[in-house]
Write an enzyme that holds these catalytic residues in place. Sequence first.
Site, PDB file in Angstrom:
ATOM      1  N   GLY A 152     -70.871  22.198  14.668  1.00  0.00           N
ATOM      2  CA  GLY A 152     -70.993  23.630  14.548  1.00  0.00           C
ATOM      3  C   GLY A 152     -72.209  24.154  14.822  1.00  0.00           C
ATOM      4  N   CYS A 153     -73.078  24.659  13.877  1.00  0.00           N
ATOM      5  CA  CYS A 153     -74.255  25.306  13.999  1.00  0.00           C
ATOM      6  C   CYS A 153     -75.521  24.442  14.416  1.00  0.00           C
ATOM      7  CB  CYS A 153     -74.577  25.945  12.715  1.00  0.00           C
ATOM      8  SG  CYS A 153     -73.509  27.448  12.298  1.00  0.00           S
ATOM      9  N   VAL A 154     -75.310  23.222  14.225  1.00  0.00           N
ATOM     10  CA  VAL A 154     -76.428  22.499  15.022  1.00  0.00           C
ATOM     11  C   VAL A 154     -76.441  22.590  16.627  1.00  0.00           C
ATOM     12  CG1 VAL A 154     -77.576  20.059  15.295  1.00  0.00           C
ATOM     13  CG2 VAL A 154     -76.988  21.068  13.120  1.00  0.00           C
TER      14      VAL A 154
END
Length: 213
Positions: A152-154
Amino acid sequence: MTDTLEQNYEKAGYHAQQSWGTRPALVLVDFAQAYFDPEAPLFGGEGCAAARDHAITLAEAARAVGVPVIFTEVKYQPGGGDGGAFYAKVPALSCFDAGRDTQRLVDGLRVEPGDLMITKQYPSAFFGTSLAATLQFHQIDTLIIGGLTTSGCVRATCIDSISSGFVTLIAHQACGDRATGPHEANLFDMSAKYADLVGTDDAVAYMKSCAAT
């Protein structure tokens, strides 16, 4: 197609090693309590716990040699009025409403004097934030990224990092996800196209080498 995946990627030149810079920063993405609370819908289990331990090591090593440490957090107005379509798509993002215990930085990691916390509402640490401008002002050329979640955010931060002109390293032991499938698949893809994967020991050694120059 008769090529194996490895042969196909080798022909394309994927997984090529980058030339790392001399002014790195460490970016630790969204180590929120939501991923560590068994009662929370975003609970990530052992994969997230292991990532936190490696993130602690990286943060301590970075501070010891003067490498900037940058945390990110997701935070919304209660009810998600500033969360837009992302908040509407993923109901579990209510874990990041301001004031909820699940929104806070997990125990074991802390923002110390000289560190920076970037607050965001969307997956990438760059989207709608001052991160790129801050890094450019400090003449940072390389980012070491760890965090939650890998898929996701990585990943979103990784893509925006290289798109913003930074050599991008993924500290893979400091990345976690709720399942090994998306974790490993996204590490593979980031390594192929956007970043070099680096273990914790090698990331520490790299930061020390930059401090010595």
